[in-house]
Design a protein around this motif. Structure first.
Motif, short mmCIF file in Angstrom:
data_model
loop_
_atom_site.label_atom_id
_atom_site.label_comp_id
_atom_site.label_asym_id
_atom_site.label_seq_id
_atom_site.Cartn_x
_atom_site.Cartn_y
_atom_site.Cartn_z
N TYR A 1 62.27 -31.88 69.65
CA TYR A 1 61.92 -31.17 68.41
C TYR A 1 61.00 -30.00 68.70
CZ TYR A 1 64.05 -35.14 66.15
OH TYR A 1 64.94 -36.10 65.76
N GLN A 2 61.31 -28.87 68.11
CA GLN A 2 60.51 -27.66 68.31
C GLN A 2 60.15 -27.07 66.94
OE1 GLN A 2 59.22 -25.91 71.15
NE2 GLN A 2 58.13 -25.12 69.36
N ASP A 3 58.86 -26.97 66.65
CA ASP A 3 58.43 -26.32 65.41
C ASP A 3 58.63 -24.82 65.51
OD1 ASP A 3 57.73 -28.69 64.27
OD2 ASP A 3 55.57 -28.47 64.57
N VAL A 4 59.27 -24.25 64.49
CA VAL A 4 59.48 -22.80 64.40
C VAL A 4 58.74 -22.31 63.16
CG1 VAL A 4 61.16 -20.95 64.13
CG2 VAL A 4 61.74 -22.97 65.49
N GLN A 5 57.85 -21.36 63.36
CA GLN A 5 57.10 -20.79 62.25
C GLN A 5 57.92 -19.70 61.56
OE1 GLN A 5 53.93 -17.82 62.98
NE2 GLN A 5 52.54 -19.23 61.94
N LEU A 6 58.06 -19.81 60.26
CA LEU A 6 58.74 -18.78 59.46
C LEU A 6 57.73 -18.20 58.49
CD1 LEU A 6 61.22 -17.22 58.46
CD2 LEU A 6 61.74 -19.15 56.96
N LEU A 7 57.33 -16.95 58.72
CA LEU A 7 56.45 -16.21 57.81
C LEU A 7 57.32 -15.30 56.95
CD1 LEU A 7 53.65 -15.19 60.35
CD2 LEU A 7 53.73 -17.22 58.88
N SER A 8 57.12 -15.33 55.65
CA SER A 8 58.00 -14.55 54.77
C SER A 8 57.23 -13.97 53.59
CB SER A 8 59.15 -15.43 54.26
OG SER A 8 58.67 -16.54 53.53
N PHE A 9 57.76 -12.88 53.08
CA PHE A 9 57.23 -12.26 51.86
C PHE A 9 58.36 -11.51 51.18
CE2 PHE A 9 56.41 -9.54 55.49
CZ PHE A 9 56.76 -8.26 55.09
N ASN A 10 58.11 -10.98 50.02
CA ASN A 10 59.17 -10.34 49.23
C ASN A 10 58.56 -9.35 48.25
OD1 ASN A 10 58.60 -13.33 48.22
ND2 ASN A 10 58.87 -12.05 46.40
N ASP A 11 59.40 -8.43 47.78
CA ASP A 11 59.02 -7.49 46.71
C ASP A 11 57.74 -6.71 47.03
OD1 ASP A 11 60.95 -8.14 44.25
OD2 ASP A 11 60.45 -10.03 45.22
N LEU A 12 57.69 -6.14 48.23
CA LEU A 12 56.54 -5.32 48.61
C LEU A 12 56.49 -4.04 47.79
CD1 LEU A 12 54.13 -4.88 50.54
CD2 LEU A 12 55.75 -3.78 52.11
N HIS A 13 57.64 -3.44 47.53
CA HIS A 13 57.73 -2.22 46.71
C HIS A 13 56.81 -1.10 47.22
CE1 HIS A 13 60.43 -3.80 43.66
NE2 HIS A 13 59.69 -4.90 43.59
N GLY A 14 56.73 -0.95 48.52
CA GLY A 14 55.98 0.17 49.08
C GLY A 14 54.49 0.16 48.81
N ASN A 15 53.93 -1.01 48.46
CA ASN A 15 52.49 -1.09 48.17
C ASN A 15 51.71 -1.17 49.48
OD1 ASN A 15 51.56 -1.63 45.05
ND2 ASN A 15 53.73 -2.07 45.43
N LEU A 16 51.51 -0.03 50.11
CA LEU A 16 50.78 0.02 51.37
C LEU A 16 49.28 -0.13 51.13
CD1 LEU A 16 52.70 2.91 53.17
CD2 LEU A 16 53.22 0.46 53.09
N GLU A 17 48.76 0.53 50.12
CA GLU A 17 47.36 0.40 49.76
C GLU A 17 47.19 -0.80 48.83
OE1 GLU A 17 45.43 4.70 49.70
OE2 GLU A 17 47.18 4.61 48.39
N PRO A 18 45.99 -1.38 48.74
CA PRO A 18 45.78 -2.51 47.84
C PRO A 18 46.19 -2.18 46.41
CG PRO A 18 43.92 -2.28 49.31
CD PRO A 18 44.78 -1.07 49.53
N PRO A 19 47.04 -2.99 45.79
CA PRO A 19 47.46 -2.70 44.42
C PRO A 19 46.28 -2.76 43.45
CG PRO A 19 48.87 -4.36 45.44
CD PRO A 19 47.69 -4.18 46.33
N ALA A 20 46.36 -1.96 42.40
CA ALA A 20 45.26 -1.88 41.44
C ALA A 20 45.40 -2.90 40.32
CB ALA A 20 45.20 -0.47 40.84
N GLY A 21 44.28 -3.20 39.68
CA GLY A 21 44.28 -4.05 38.49
C GLY A 21 44.90 -5.42 38.73
N SER A 22 45.59 -5.91 37.70
CA SER A 22 46.21 -7.24 37.79
C SER A 22 47.29 -7.30 38.85
CB SER A 22 46.78 -7.64 36.43
OG SER A 22 47.75 -6.70 36.00
N SER A 23 47.86 -6.15 39.20
CA SER A 23 48.89 -6.12 40.24
C SER A 23 48.32 -6.45 41.60
CB SER A 23 49.56 -4.75 40.28
OG SER A 23 50.24 -4.48 39.07
N GLY A 24 47.00 -6.42 41.73
CA GLY A 24 46.35 -6.71 43.00
C GLY A 24 45.52 -7.98 42.97
N ARG A 25 45.92 -8.92 42.11
CA ARG A 25 45.21 -10.20 42.03
C ARG A 25 46.20 -11.36 42.00
NH1 ARG A 25 42.69 -7.60 37.34
NH2 ARG A 25 40.93 -6.35 38.05
#
Length: 607
Positions: free
Chosen positions: A59-83
């Protein structure tokens, strides 16, 4: 201290690992127990797990890191979008500031430390509806950032088609933009990772426009990825963006390519699916599998997950911008992990897939997963800081221009939002410039991508709205269109907010000043819109009369499940929607007389 044999030391490590999974931390979900008895081979399973050295255990553990819907938010999102919201042990909740690729990079790199088998994958909408720093440059900055993040693979999402299939191919393969050319005298190199589009076919060739699947390999371990977007993409993207394409059923497509991978000897399979669900809680660490949770998740992903072949071992999803880590039974009745990491880079999902070298498959009972917050209390990744600085320098001459002033935060949450009212008023004002007889404006809520925040950013004062902030709110470059509708059609369009494709997840149109009505959520279907309550400037809507209506070009094409809005006549096309907002803010605000947040009281909600 007494000497410890290698075997007993191994057993002790095994015991500690098992105890950690029994005493789960908040937000961690396991598909079954990881006790040795739950794994094939029972006692031998623990003994054969690879714990280091030069050999390979079963048995070999494989780490899967995932995310979605980044929408080009390179800088920290503002307001509620960043919480994000986090549930505490005592049941209370708190909000945490989150997001920004400088922090996302640090978190992912820290998570990978010590993991020899690690894959990073995404569930679509990496680009599109992006803030100015990325959107102004056709999302080349985001692709560069994803390359630096060492993203291995992603599915397409609906927003990958905002600028059409040719532009998506350019993001994959590289080359300068056909109209705007090269930025900073550098040829764009394209994505280092594959975009997967298994269910997006060229109507002429009947073949996928990009790779349908991809296989990750290391030291004999093979994990296949199938990427699809929602079949309904043409309903939520402009007609030009999906011209010449057909979008096939998600389940049928995933099942088809799972068989292809199986025939190639790839038995461990993950579906990257840009479609999602709605958890019963907005907390990122909500355990929808906990006792008493009941149906912890609803929405399209539930039926999809229940019908995707058991050959698929996990589903990484997205689109709804919600956070969840849930197990949903596959067609064989066995639990299977389904995850989503909210949006805008605020979270990432950390999943452990236990690979069985003997069968080549994932030991499903051992799968564990949790969403992790991209907090801003870690060091910024220097390479991302450099990337952001580079593109901000190029964008600054345009982005820093003030276009208006506000006296407080203008939010974009709720059925009717203050920002939605403001944008609808701006489009009504623009419509009246084109035709003084314009009566009202309707705005789709999905076209509003961020709030307007009062707090100052670098280079500006409190309450100043810059072009960059306006671009972040409305990045699609839709035009403002005027059309004639009968009163009956106006009523029908309002009913389509809560019926047809929008019955399960209502899309409440934002309305301009003067239009009022009641939305009764205690009723069902189209009846939730109380017809007798619909009034324009205090007068009931006349079904036989003609009304001049301003919408954006997306709605004017019948988008977002509003077919009636695609049936207007006497069409006049104005400027883009951001120009309309800019003109409205400039004309109606100043540093000494800023715009106050609208009251959002045009729609009466009955619950």
């Amino acid at each position: 201290m007494p000497a410890t044999s290698p075997a007993s030391a191994h057993q002790e490590r095994r015991r500690r690992r098992t105890n950690r999974f029994v005493a789960l931390t908040a937000g961690v979900v396991t598909v079954g127990a990881l006790a040795a008895a739950a794994l094939p081979g029972s006692a031998s399973a623990g003994e054969e797990r690879h714990e280091g050295g030069h050999g390979h255990g079963r048995y070999q553990d494989v780490q899967l890191l995932s995310f979605n819907d980044l929408h080009g938010n390179l800088e920290p999102p503002a307001g509620s979008s960043g919480r994000v919201t986090e549930t505490q042990p005592d049941g209370t909740t708190k909000t945490i500031d989150a997001g920004g690729v400088e922090y996302l990079a640090t978190h992912l790199r820290q998570a990978r430390k010590g993991e020899k088998y690690s894959i990073t994958a995404a569930g679509g909408d990496m680009v599109g509806a992006s803030p100015l720093i990325s959107g102004l440059f056709h999302d080349e900055p985001t692709i560069e950032a994803l390359n630096k993040l060492d993203l291995d693979v992603t599915s397409v999402g609906n927003h990958e088609f905002d600028e059409g299939a040719k532009e998506l191919a350019r993001l994959q393969n590289g080359g300068c933009h056909p109209k705007d050319g090269c930025y900073a005298d550098e040829k764009f190199k394209g994505a280092d990772f594959p975009y997967l589009a298994a269910n997006v076919l060229d109507e002429k060739t009947k073949k996928p426009i990009l790779k349908p699947y991809w296989v990750w390999k290391k030291n004999g371990v093979k994990v296949g990825f199938i990427g699809v977007t929602l079949e309904g993409t043409p309903d939520i993207v402009s007609a030009e963006g999906v011209k010449g394409l057909s979008f096939k059923d998600e389940v049928e497509t995933i099942n088809k390519y799972a068989k292809v991978l199986q025939k190639q000897g790839v038995k461990s399979i993950v579906a990257l699916l840009h479609e999602g669900g709605f958890p019963a809680s907005t907390s990122y660490n909500y355990d929808c599998d906990s006792p008493g949770a009941g149906d912890g998740i609803s929405g399209p992903i539930v039926d999809i997950a229940k019908n995707v072949t058991p050959q698929v071992d996990a589903l990484v999803t997205g689109h709804t911008h919600n956070a969840y880590v849930c197990s949903i039974a596959d067609p064989a009745g066995k639990p299977r992990m389904v995850t989503s990491a909210a949006s805008f880079g605020r979270l990432y999902t950390d999943t452990t897939l236990t690979y069985d070298r003997r069968t080549g498959d994932i030991a499903r009972t051992a799968v564990k997963s949790a969403n992790r917050v991209v907090t801003r209390d870690v060091p910024k990744a220097p390479d991302m800081t450099e990337l952001i600085s580079k593109w901000n320098t190029l964008a600054a001459p345009i982005g820093n221009k003030p276009i208006g002033y506000i006296s407080g935060d203008i939010g974009n949450t709720g059925s009717e939002s203050p920002l939605g009212d403001l944008i609808a008023d701006a489009q009504l004002a623009h419509g009246k410039q084109l035709d003084p007889e314009t009566d009202l404006a309707l705005m789709n809520p999905g076209g509003i991508r961020a709030p307007l925040t009062y707090a100052a950013k670098a280079g500006e004062g409190d309450g100043v709205v810059t072009y960059a902030e306006g671009f972040t709110v409305q990045p699609f470059a839709n035009t403002v269109n005027l059309q004639d509708f009968t009163g009956a059609q106006v009523v029908q369009a309002l009913k389509e907010q809560v019926s047809g494709p929008n019955a399960a997840a209502p899309k409440v149109l934002q309305v301009s000043s003067g239009l009022t009505y009641t939305l009764d959520l205690t009723k069902s279907g189209a009846d939730r819109v109380v017809t007798d309550s619909i009034k324009l400037n205090g007068a009931a809507i006349d079904p036989a009369a003609t009304y001049r209506v301003a919408t954006n070009s997306f709605l004017a094409g019948g988008g977002d499940g509003f077919p009636t809005l695609g049936q207007g006549t006497n069409d006049v096309v104005g400027s883009d929607d951001l120009t309309a907002l800019e003109q409205y803010l400039t004309a109606n605000s100043s540093a000494s007389n800023p715009i106050a947040p609208p009251k959002a009281d045009r729609i009466t909600i009955v619950k």
